[in-house]
Design a protein around this motif. Sequence first.
Motif, PDB file in Angstrom:
ATOM      1  N   LEU A 508      85.004 -69.780 -20.549  1.00 45.94           N
ATOM      2  CA  LEU A 508      86.046 -70.670 -20.014  1.00 45.94           C
ATOM      3  C   LEU A 508      85.600 -72.133 -20.011  1.00 45.94           C
ATOM      4  O   LEU A 508      86.428 -73.039 -20.056  1.00 45.94           O
ATOM      5  N   LYS A 509      84.282 -72.358 -19.936  1.00 44.22           N
ATOM      6  CA  LYS A 509      83.829 -73.752 -19.879  1.00 44.22           C
ATOM      7  C   LYS A 509      83.625 -74.366 -21.258  1.00 44.22           C
ATOM      8  O   LYS A 509      83.330 -75.559 -21.371  1.00 44.22           O
ATOM      9  N   LYS A 510      83.874 -73.579 -22.310  1.00 45.88           N
ATOM     10  CA  LYS A 510      83.731 -74.115 -23.675  1.00 45.88           C
ATOM     11  C   LYS A 510      84.725 -75.233 -23.941  1.00 45.88           C
ATOM     12  O   LYS A 510      85.836 -75.227 -23.413  1.00 45.88           O
ATOM     13  N   ASP A 511      84.341 -76.184 -24.786  1.00 47.49           N
ATOM     14  CA  ASP A 511      85.259 -77.260 -25.161  1.00 47.49           C
ATOM     15  C   ASP A 511      86.435 -76.699 -25.952  1.00 47.49           C
ATOM     16  O   ASP A 511      86.292 -75.731 -26.687  1.00 47.49           O
ATOM     17  N   GLY A 512      87.604 -77.339 -25.773  1.00 47.92           N
ATOM     18  CA  GLY A 512      88.771 -76.943 -26.563  1.00 47.92           C
ATOM     19  C   GLY A 512      89.433 -75.671 -26.081  1.00 47.92           C
ATOM     20  O   GLY A 512      90.307 -75.121 -26.755  1.00 47.92           O
ATOM     21  N   ILE A 513      89.044 -75.152 -24.903  1.00 43.87           N
ATOM     22  CA  ILE A 513      89.679 -73.952 -24.339  1.00 43.87           C
ATOM     23  C   ILE A 513      90.466 -74.408 -23.109  1.00 43.87           C
ATOM     24  O   ILE A 513      89.880 -74.945 -22.160  1.00 43.87           O
ATOM     25  N   SER A 514      91.801 -74.207 -23.139  1.00 44.56           N
ATOM     26  CA  SER A 514      92.589 -74.609 -21.961  1.00 44.56           C
ATOM     27  C   SER A 514      92.937 -73.366 -21.143  1.00 44.56           C
ATOM     28  O   SER A 514      93.406 -72.371 -21.665  1.00 44.56           O
ATOM     29  N   PHE A 515      92.668 -73.478 -19.852  1.00 45.57           N
ATOM     30  CA  PHE A 515      92.842 -72.371 -18.924  1.00 45.57           C
ATOM     31  C   PHE A 515      94.067 -72.652 -18.058  1.00 45.57           C
ATOM     32  O   PHE A 515      94.476 -73.796 -17.865  1.00 45.57           O
ATOM     33  N   VAL A 516      94.715 -71.601 -17.530  1.00 45.58           N
ATOM     34  CA  VAL A 516      95.763 -71.799 -16.525  1.00 45.58           C
ATOM     35  C   VAL A 516      95.432 -70.895 -15.338  1.00 45.58           C
ATOM     36  O   VAL A 516      95.132 -69.706 -15.510  1.00 45.58           O
ATOM     37  N   ASN A 517      95.438 -71.461 -14.148  1.00 45.11           N
ATOM     38  CA  ASN A 517      94.920 -70.811 -12.941  1.00 45.11           C
ATOM     39  C   ASN A 517      96.051 -70.325 -12.045  1.00 45.11           C
ATOM     40  O   ASN A 517      97.216 -70.672 -12.234  1.00 45.11           O
ATOM     41  N   ARG A 518      95.697 -69.511 -11.036  1.00 42.33           N
ATOM     42  CA  ARG A 518      96.657 -69.117  -9.989  1.00 42.33           C
ATOM     43  C   ARG A 518      96.527 -70.075  -8.815  1.00 42.33           C
ATOM     44  O   ARG A 518      95.539 -70.811  -8.682  1.00 42.33           O
ATOM     45  N   GLN A 519      97.520 -70.034  -7.928  1.00 39.32           N
ATOM     46  CA  GLN A 519      97.547 -70.971  -6.790  1.00 39.32           C
ATOM     47  C   GLN A 519      96.483 -70.609  -5.757  1.00 39.32           C
ATOM     48  O   GLN A 519      96.003 -69.483  -5.709  1.00 39.32           O
ATOM     49  N   LYS A 520      96.169 -71.580  -4.886  1.00 42.20           N
ATOM     50  CA  LYS A 520      95.198 -71.345  -3.819  1.00 42.20           C
ATOM     51  C   LYS A 520      95.667 -70.202  -2.915  1.00 42.20           C
ATOM     52  O   LYS A 520      96.856 -70.092  -2.627  1.00 42.20           O
ATOM     53  N   GLY A 521      94.741 -69.365  -2.486  1.00 41.67           N
ATOM     54  CA  GLY A 521      95.103 -68.250  -1.604  1.00 41.67           C
ATOM     55  C   GLY A 521      95.456 -66.984  -2.365  1.00 41.67           C
ATOM     56  O   GLY A 521      95.579 -65.910  -1.771  1.00 41.67           O
ATOM     57  N   ALA A 522      95.635 -67.086  -3.684  1.00 42.44           N
ATOM     58  CA  ALA A 522      95.909 -65.895  -4.485  1.00 42.44           C
ATOM     59  C   ALA A 522      94.619 -65.098  -4.636  1.00 42.44           C
ATOM     60  O   ALA A 522      93.540 -65.673  -4.844  1.00 42.44           O
ATOM     61  N   GLY A 523      94.694 -63.789  -4.537  1.00 44.51           N
ATOM     62  CA  GLY A 523      93.524 -62.932  -4.676  1.00 44.51           C
ATOM     63  C   GLY A 523      92.842 -63.131  -6.018  1.00 44.51           C
ATOM     64  O   GLY A 523      91.612 -63.107  -6.127  1.00 44.51           O
ATOM     65  N   THR A 524      93.677 -63.349  -7.064  1.00 45.17           N
ATOM     66  CA  THR A 524      93.131 -63.542  -8.401  1.00 45.17           C
ATOM     67  C   THR A 524      92.308 -64.835  -8.471  1.00 45.17           C
ATOM     68  O   THR A 524      91.289 -64.897  -9.172  1.00 45.17           O
TER      69      THR A 524
END
Lengths: 636, 636
Positions: A508-524
Amino acid sequence: MSFSYLNNIELDKALQLYIEEIEKSCVFWGSEEIFVKDSFGRITSEAVYALISSPHYNACAMDGIALKASSTYGATDTTPVHLIEEADFKRVDTGDPLPNEFDSVVMIEDVIELGNGSIKLVNASSPWQNVRQIGEDVCANEMIVPSNTLIEPYIVGAFLAGGVLKVKVRKKPLVGLIPTGDEIINPKSDPGPGEIIEFNSSIFSGMLENWGAIPRVYDIIPDKLESISQAIKSAASECNIIIVNAGSSAGREDFTAKAVESVGKLLVHGIAIRPGKPTILGIVNGKPVIGVPGYPVSGIIVMDQILKKVLEIYRGISYPSNETVNAVLSKKVVSSLKYKEFVRMKTGFVDGKMVATPLNRGAGVITSMVKADGIMEIPLNQEGIESGKEVKIRLLKDHEEIKNTIMVVGSHDPLIDVITDIMRKRDYGMYLSSAHVGSIGGIMAIKKGEAHAAGIHLLDEETGEYNISYLKRYFPNEKVNLIKGVKRIQGLMTAPGNPKHINGIVDLKKDGISFVNRQKGAGTRILLDFLLKQKGIEKEDIEGYDREEYTHMSIAALVAAKNADVGLGIYSAAKIYGLDFIPVCQEEYDFIIPERFMEMKHVKTFLDILKSHEFKRILTEMEGYRIENAGRVYTL
Amino acid sequence: MSFSYLNNIELDKALQLYIEEIEKSCVFWGSEEIFVKDSFGRITSEAVYALISSPHYNACAMDGIALKASSTYGATDTTPVHLIEEADFKRVDTGDPLPNEFDSVVMIEDVIELGNGSIKLVNASSPWQNVRQIGEDVCANEMIVPSNTLIEPYIVGAFLAGGVLKVKVRKKPLVGLIPTGDEIINPKSDPGPGEIIEFNSSIFSGMLENWGAIPRVYDIIPDKLESISQAIKSAASECNIIIVNAGSSAGREDFTAKAVESVGKLLVHGIAIRPGKPTILGIVNGKPVIGVPGYPVSGIIVMDQILKKVLEIYRGISYPSNETVNAVLSKKVVSSLKYKEFVRMKTGFVDGKMVATPLNRGAGVITSMVKADGIMEIPLNQEGIESGKEVKIRLLKDHEEIKNTIMVVGSHDPLIDVITDIMRKRDYGMYLSSAHVGSIGGIMAIKKGEAHAAGIHLLDEETGEYNISYLKRYFPNEKVNLIKGVKRIQGLMTAPGNPKHINGIVDLKKDGISFVNRQKGAGTRILLDFLLKQKGIEKEDIEGYDREEYTHMSIAALVAAKNADVGLGIYSAAKIYGLDFIPVCQEEYDFIIPERFMEMKHVKTFLDILKSHEFKRILTEMEGYRIENAGRVYTL
């Protein structure tokens, strides 16, 4: 008369101004005569009088004998009266005309037969006993209903009973809907980028039909002043009221306002309501023309607050008011001082009180109307309302439906939709309402008495155990049960074929990789943070760590649209979108339910469904779940 | 399973038995796929999932420029950021797709133009600001609604937004209505004696349409066992549910029950409700067959209490419950221990509380349904309810309508219908409800706080003056105003040509003259008694003195039908019926209104109408009135 351009006029003032102008300068259409049998739901345009009496003859109300009451006077057990058929009485059935020479009916049960047409009575009869006299129901020339009466089925019956076969009713108003916009297209299942599906005219048509008007939808008009002017002019020659539905693109409202001005009279442009500000009120060719904003929720509010009021003038009768209930606000709502706000609310009935929570306030989010149970109005000059205050909610749904709804909040999993659907299929009269606020959000809702159940999947970093320690920590003094749900696989979702070669969390920390996260408080999200810590990765090193979405499905949708390269989520969501999936771990998704709710009918049904064969079958098909213990109750 | 013939089974038990049998042995029909645009008001037969996300691309939510948020970091008033068109940003309108290389939108108001495609920003933007991300509204494959959901206009919008163009819905049930009876005829305006107009199938059709079913009305079937059996069999092969509507004549129910038995299974015959006892529940060819009693009010109650519940099984969703309100009972109601009773109620809102009065309980009186505001249920094993008790009323009308209704009770005059109609024509949202209980009844209603106004015409035998002395006598401690109404002519009404040569009150005692009187407490009856006393005539000498009717119109109707020779009443009623009229005296018909109601909106409107030109015009046309002072208020 002061006109207001691009201003922020108060709703009530705008309406008053507009209605006065309509009553002064608009052409009303007349009435039509129709058959009574076709008149359900129409409105009388003049008083309706009975043409004949009902009954129109003196009718026997019992099976028995007709006689003169005077011939029975003095009849008792010891002094019976004897009567002879034809001379003294005639046999009659219910509904028969009372023979002219008689004035009373004795029911057959009270007649003692002596044979040969001779009978005996031991009770005296009184005149007009057991006779439905002429006009008992309605007299000829009596008013059945006045003008401006909604014709209910009973009223149709009364008309026909009174010999009325035709009735004058108000004509239904014909409302022209003009969709405008270069980028909008008729509904289809595969729109291209930049193409916006035009569904407002379908929503508005449904609302108009519910309100007793006839909608006429015109073709989509491109964003050109001349075309819009021409379309309004032409619709104003055919319809009684015209709605111009601006798209959402720039300067659109100016076009509509200019178009109205060029072919008629512009009265108001901009009303102090939210959503719904860019509203236009005008009159063209003696017909009201209303410019309705393009965002669907704004449009619905404007239709409800303005068009419905205009229809009432034409209709001569108010629409039934929706029920208004008191509810406790579960969350602070902020509001603008400059606008009267209409907030869509989700309501629930928990612990004997109604609780109301604001929904997504984006005016473009039509599903917020699907989810809404009611509307809360916040007046102008009010900054908002604090959590815990009692507020008034105008219900959009039946009160009973809300009372029979189990509120499930917390972490999201598609299996909640599965339970919702099974519940609707199996037990009519019972509903499930869900809100996705993350596992911690679910625990908080239970604590505050705003939900019956919460879905959680919370890993205890110390013990490696799921959920139980959180339950103990958050509910030290309250009995809350843990209901086992499913084990599910969490993993990284990527585009099909995994084009960026992502093999694990470290990538996930590699360059050129875009991540999309869950909201705060989500178990994930809590799981992700745990995994990052394990691997010694800094959040700041991940592109998109701050980009938040609320469900597994929306993460998968963004990855599928190639709008993000990777997200963390459950297998079933990846499968639905045909994504590649790199398993990371297995986790336990359970429900918590306070002990005091365990005996409620809908909570029991909820547990039954968790244990059902059907639920297992569907989850097995969806894949990515293990469901051995679903529905098992652990009392802590 | 125990079958019950001609018994008195409780409603709940009958329903439970019937529904169990229907679920066990009836054929349900399936679903059909229809276009979403035609789906308003239908019910989903399976869950509906979005086919595409909405938005289905990242859409700009503002007019402005699209850029990379990172290119604006650090922008402030003192450290502005300069950007070049095409290289650093692109211009976009609301709804445009966000160009792939960018992740943020700055609204045009925040852009400082420098010319030549160069701009300046003084605020940093954040990623995904002013962007409606893919799936913000709904994600592809997300459930929009579950099974058994009523499709509201908003839901149609959400379907189309999700790319769903077709939807599976439950088929509408087809309900066959079989009217039976030798004496019933299709509606016409000139039925002969003994002919009963068949209007039940029209009422039931309207109810069925309101409930989302399709009615099919068959031809009237004569009273023959074979014909009825054949009609049921044939309807059961075509429809999903069958209603047999027995006429009111003798032994009819036996025919229908026998007919059901001969072609299917008879489950219940006789239910402990009133009205509605002679109800039949059966199943023929896997279809529910319901025998509904012939009296219209009985029929409506049975349709509402039984057929609606059966439809709910087929529908998979409950109907919205009517609002139930608390009201104070104004009059004792008696009830049978053996039946659950449904009493039609008139309600009114006086002094801030709801008051409810029972209406005519005759099951044949369809106008009682037209007048009813609600239904009160009295359980089995209860003898009745005392006046003054709080009761629950299930409303048939909108609560607001009841609150906006002026209650006028007391003596009857057709001019009240005139006011009612003018009020409906002029002020929508305001209603007048009247009840004819005689002048003294009207005074009592005002005393008990059950009405706003009462019409009275009471002669003081001592003074020869009208109304004022009664007001003083009945309201010694309360301020009640006298509002002048009209002077009207009372006289004897006879058939046209006055065949019995009646010239005055003294002729009433002649042999062979039948009279019809008004009820006790009616001003007209008090007038008659005064006139009889003046002439020294005994009541006993008048044939028909004890025959009572409640209105001038019903007196006139009976005389017109030659069912009585003469009655005392007002000129306008005689004129409407084309009767001869022998004037007897002129009297004063006024209204009384307590001072505390004088400022109410609908009381003011009432007074305005009394003074209006329109009211005078109509009464002048009706003849027999003098109206100089109408609406003048005398404060005593």
